[in-house]
Motif scaffolding. Structure first.
Motif, PDB file in Angstrom:
ATOM      1  N   LYS A 130       0.877  -1.167   0.000  1.00 47.67           N
ATOM      2  CA  LYS A 130       0.000   0.000   0.000  1.00 47.67           C
ATOM      3  C   LYS A 130       0.909   1.209   0.000  1.00 47.67           C
ATOM      4  CE  LYS A 130      -3.754   2.516   0.674  1.00 47.67           C
ATOM      5  NZ  LYS A 130      -4.755   2.707  -0.336  1.00 47.67           N
ATOM      6  N   VAL A 131       0.907   1.962  -1.104  1.00 45.43           N
ATOM      7  CA  VAL A 131       1.728   3.155  -1.239  1.00 45.43           C
ATOM      8  C   VAL A 131       0.831   4.371  -1.074  1.00 45.43           C
ATOM      9  CG1 VAL A 131       3.228   4.489  -2.757  1.00 45.43           C
ATOM     10  CG2 VAL A 131       3.289   1.998  -2.835  1.00 45.43           C
ATOM     11  N   GLU A 132       1.182   5.233  -0.151  1.00 51.38           N
ATOM     12  CA  GLU A 132       0.490   6.499   0.022  1.00 51.38           C
ATOM     13  C   GLU A 132       1.536   7.587  -0.118  1.00 51.38           C
ATOM     14  OE1 GLU A 132      -1.581   6.263   3.731  1.00 51.38           O
ATOM     15  OE2 GLU A 132      -3.195   5.112   2.831  1.00 51.38           O
ATOM     16  N   GLY A 133       1.212   8.601  -0.921  1.00 46.36           N
ATOM     17  CA  GLY A 133       2.215   9.612  -1.175  1.00 46.36           C
ATOM     18  C   GLY A 133       1.675  11.016  -1.239  1.00 46.36           C
TER      19      GLY A 133
ATOM     20  N   GLY B   9      -3.557  16.130 -11.311  1.00 46.38           N
ATOM     21  CA  GLY B   9      -2.848  15.478 -12.404  1.00 46.38           C
ATOM     22  C   GLY B   9      -2.865  13.976 -12.227  1.00 46.38           C
ATOM     23  N   THR B  10      -1.960  13.314 -12.903  1.00 44.31           N
ATOM     24  CA  THR B  10      -1.859  11.860 -12.845  1.00 44.31           C
ATOM     25  C   THR B  10      -0.415  11.479 -12.554  1.00 44.31           C
ATOM     26  OG1 THR B  10      -3.634  11.640 -14.464  1.00 44.31           O
ATOM     27  CG2 THR B  10      -2.253   9.720 -14.114  1.00 44.31           C
ATOM     28  N   ILE B  11      -0.236  10.500 -11.691  1.00 41.80           N
ATOM     29  CA  ILE B  11       1.087   9.953 -11.424  1.00 41.80           C
ATOM     30  C   ILE B  11       1.085   8.499 -11.879  1.00 41.80           C
ATOM     31  CG2 ILE B  11       0.558   9.355  -9.024  1.00 41.80           C
ATOM     32  CD1 ILE B  11       3.544  10.239  -8.453  1.00 41.80           C
ATOM     33  N   TYR B  12       2.177   8.076 -12.500  1.00 39.08           N
ATOM     34  CA  TYR B  12       2.268   6.744 -13.093  1.00 39.08           C
ATOM     35  C   TYR B  12       3.231   5.876 -12.308  1.00 39.08           C
ATOM     36  CZ  TYR B  12       0.040   9.171 -16.928  1.00 39.08           C
ATOM     37  OH  TYR B  12      -0.827   9.913 -17.681  1.00 39.08           O
ATOM     38  N   LEU B  13       2.815   4.645 -12.077  1.00 38.61           N
ATOM     39  CA  LEU B  13       3.667   3.637 -11.443  1.00 38.61           C
ATOM     40  C   LEU B  13       4.284   2.797 -12.547  1.00 38.61           C
ATOM     41  CD1 LEU B  13       4.654   2.168  -8.886  1.00 38.61           C
ATOM     42  CD2 LEU B  13       2.591   0.759  -9.046  1.00 38.61           C
ATOM     43  N   ARG B  14       5.613   2.747 -12.578  1.00 38.94           N
ATOM     44  CA  ARG B  14       6.309   2.052 -13.656  1.00 38.94           C
ATOM     45  C   ARG B  14       7.204   0.978 -13.061  1.00 38.94           C
ATOM     46  NH1 ARG B  14       8.486   5.551 -18.142  1.00 38.94           N
ATOM     47  NH2 ARG B  14       7.363   4.041 -19.388  1.00 38.94           N
ATOM     48  N   HIS B  15       7.174  -0.212 -13.651  1.00 41.35           N
ATOM     49  CA  HIS B  15       7.976  -1.349 -13.206  1.00 41.35           C
ATOM     50  C   HIS B  15       9.226  -1.453 -14.062  1.00 41.35           C
ATOM     51  CE1 HIS B  15       8.513  -5.910 -12.745  1.00 41.35           C
ATOM     52  NE2 HIS B  15       9.004  -5.314 -11.674  1.00 41.35           N
ATOM     53  N   PHE B  16      10.364  -1.704 -13.433  1.00 38.25           N
ATOM     54  CA  PHE B  16      11.632  -1.820 -14.142  1.00 38.25           C
ATOM     55  C   PHE B  16      11.874  -3.280 -14.524  1.00 38.25           C
ATOM     56  CE2 PHE B  16      16.324  -1.937 -14.349  1.00 38.25           C
ATOM     57  CZ  PHE B  16      16.516  -0.927 -15.255  1.00 38.25           C
ATOM     58  N   ARG B  17      11.932  -3.536 -15.850  1.00 40.15           N
ATOM     59  CA  ARG B  17      12.199  -4.885 -16.383  1.00 40.15           C
ATOM     60  C   ARG B  17      13.069  -4.748 -17.615  1.00 40.15           C
ATOM     61  NH1 ARG B  17       6.439  -5.696 -16.614  1.00 40.15           N
ATOM     62  NH2 ARG B  17       6.736  -5.480 -18.838  1.00 40.15           N
TER      63      ARG B  17
ATOM     64  N   SER C 166       5.109 -10.749  -5.899  1.00 42.43           N
ATOM     65  CA  SER C 166       5.657 -12.060  -5.567  1.00 42.43           C
ATOM     66  C   SER C 166       7.031 -11.925  -4.918  1.00 42.43           C
ATOM     67  CB  SER C 166       5.753 -12.941  -6.811  1.00 42.43           C
ATOM     68  OG  SER C 166       6.569 -12.320  -7.781  1.00 42.43           O
ATOM     69  N   ARG C 167       7.690 -10.769  -5.151  1.00 40.27           N
ATOM     70  CA  ARG C 167       8.990 -10.478  -4.530  1.00 40.27           C
ATOM     71  C   ARG C 167       9.211  -8.970  -4.562  1.00 40.27           C
ATOM     72  NH1 ARG C 167      12.729  -9.401  -8.656  1.00 40.27           N
ATOM     73  NH2 ARG C 167      12.025 -10.074 -10.691  1.00 40.27           N
ATOM     74  N   ALA C 168      10.116  -8.480  -3.726  1.00 41.05           N
ATOM     75  CA  ALA C 168      10.456  -7.058  -3.722  1.00 41.05           C
ATOM     76  C   ALA C 168      11.082  -6.695  -5.063  1.00 41.05           C
ATOM     77  CB  ALA C 168      11.414  -6.757  -2.585  1.00 41.05           C
ATOM     78  N   ASP C 169      10.828  -5.466  -5.523  1.00 44.12           N
ATOM     79  CA  ASP C 169      11.328  -5.081  -6.842  1.00 44.12           C
ATOM     80  C   ASP C 169      11.420  -3.561  -6.954  1.00 44.12           C
ATOM     81  OD1 ASP C 169      12.289  -5.547  -9.382  1.00 44.12           O
ATOM     82  OD2 ASP C 169      10.597  -6.790  -9.966  1.00 44.12           O
ATOM     83  N   LEU C 170      12.116  -3.096  -7.992  1.00 43.28           N
ATOM     84  CA  LEU C 170      12.307  -1.675  -8.248  1.00 43.28           C
ATOM     85  C   LEU C 170      11.170  -1.133  -9.109  1.00 43.28           C
ATOM     86  CD1 LEU C 170      14.136   0.852  -8.073  1.00 43.28           C
ATOM     87  CD2 LEU C 170      15.240   0.046 -10.170  1.00 43.28           C
ATOM     88  N   PHE C 171      10.602  -0.001  -8.673  1.00 43.14           N
ATOM     89  CA  PHE C 171       9.557   0.691  -9.408  1.00 43.14           C
ATOM     90  C   PHE C 171       9.940   2.152  -9.542  1.00 43.14           C
ATOM     91  CE2 PHE C 171       7.390  -3.057  -8.060  1.00 43.14           C
ATOM     92  CZ  PHE C 171       6.416  -3.288  -9.008  1.00 43.14           C
TER      93      PHE C 171
ATOM     94  N   THR D 137      12.139  10.330 -13.306  1.00 42.62           N
ATOM     95  CA  THR D 137      11.504   9.242 -12.565  1.00 42.62           C
ATOM     96  C   THR D 137      12.053   9.220 -11.149  1.00 42.62           C
ATOM     97  OG1 THR D 137      11.269   7.922 -14.573  1.00 42.62           O
ATOM     98  CG2 THR D 137      11.128   6.744 -12.497  1.00 42.62           C
ATOM     99  N   TRP D 138      11.182   9.046 -10.164  1.00 37.31           N
ATOM    100  CA  TRP D 138      11.595   8.852  -8.783  1.00 37.31           C
ATOM    101  C   TRP D 138      11.577   7.359  -8.514  1.00 37.31           C
ATOM    102  CZ3 TRP D 138       7.838  12.535 -10.090  1.00 37.31           C
ATOM    103  CH2 TRP D 138       8.283  13.859 -10.012  1.00 37.31           C
ATOM    104  N   TYR D 139      12.720   6.814  -8.101  1.00 34.59           N
ATOM    105  CA  TYR D 139      12.865   5.380  -7.884  1.00 34.59           C
ATOM    106  C   TYR D 139      12.423   5.004  -6.483  1.00 34.59           C
ATOM    107  CZ  TYR D 139      15.735   5.955 -12.014  1.00 34.59           C
ATOM    108  OH  TYR D 139      16.184   6.281 -13.258  1.00 34.59           O
ATOM    109  N   VAL D 140      11.673   3.892  -6.404  1.00 31.80           N
ATOM    110  CA  VAL D 140      11.167   3.400  -5.123  1.00 31.80           C
ATOM    111  C   VAL D 140      11.297   1.884  -5.110  1.00 31.80           C
ATOM    112  CG1 VAL D 140       9.197   3.323  -3.543  1.00 31.80           C
ATOM    113  CG2 VAL D 140       9.474   5.269  -5.087  1.00 31.80           C
ATOM    114  N   TRP D 141      11.833   1.350  -4.018  1.00 31.63           N
ATOM    115  CA  TRP D 141      11.934  -0.098  -3.845  1.00 31.63           C
ATOM    116  C   TRP D 141      10.660  -0.566  -3.158  1.00 31.63           C
ATOM    117  CZ3 TRP D 141      15.146  -3.376  -5.995  1.00 31.63           C
ATOM    118  CH2 TRP D 141      15.222  -4.668  -5.503  1.00 31.63           C
ATOM    119  N   PHE D 142       9.877  -1.424  -3.815  1.00 30.00           N
ATOM    120  CA  PHE D 142       8.600  -1.909  -3.289  1.00 30.00           C
ATOM    121  C   PHE D 142       8.764  -3.310  -2.718  1.00 30.00           C
ATOM    122  CE2 PHE D 142       4.899   0.384  -5.576  1.00 30.00           C
ATOM    123  CZ  PHE D 142       5.517   1.602  -5.416  1.00 30.00           C
ATOM    124  N   ASP D 143       8.068  -3.549  -1.618  1.00 34.17           N
ATOM    125  CA  ASP D 143       7.842  -4.895  -1.112  1.00 34.17           C
ATOM    126  C   ASP D 143       6.408  -4.911  -0.571  1.00 34.17           C
ATOM    127  OD1 ASP D 143       8.029  -3.453   1.221  1.00 34.17           O
ATOM    128  OD2 ASP D 143       9.714  -4.546   2.037  1.00 34.17           O
TER     129      ASP D 143
END
Length: 95
Positions: A22-25, A32-40, A64-69, A80-86
């Motif tokens: 759960k991300v709250e920011g 406006g709109t903010i976009y969540l982007r996955h790094f692959r 399924s595992r922690a990852d960079l978004f 882009t602002w980088y955030v490590w999600f788990d």
């Protein structure tokens, strides 16, 4: 032994259930709109978006595992602002 198993069963079941993230920011923008982007594969791909309301936004989901978004206001530019999600609660403040 059966009594011990019966006593530990609720604990084992609750530990096996993943609640997700759960991300709250807050961002320095009223709307406006903010976009969540996955790094692959060395690239970012948009996976979700949220409306900014009075500078606040939120995302939720399950991993399924922690990852960079990355979080961005414009998918065509490289800011882009980088955030490590788990699978936890995450608070983000962007100026």
């Amino acid at each position: 032994m059966k009594l011990l198993l019966i006593l530990l069963l609720p604990l084992l079941i609750s530990c096996s259930q993943t609640k997700g993230y759960k991300v709250e920011g807050h961002i320095n923008a009223d709307s406006g709109t903010i976009y969540l982007r996955h790094f692959r594969n060395k690239m970012f791909f948009t996976v979700d978006s949220a409306v900014i309301n009075n500078g606040r936004f939120s995302f939720d989901g399950q991993l399924s595992r922690a990852d960079l978004f990355g979080l961005t206001l414009d998918t065509t530019r490289m800011q882009t602002w980088y955030v490590w999600f788990d699978n936890s609660s995450i608070n983000v403040e962007i100026d």
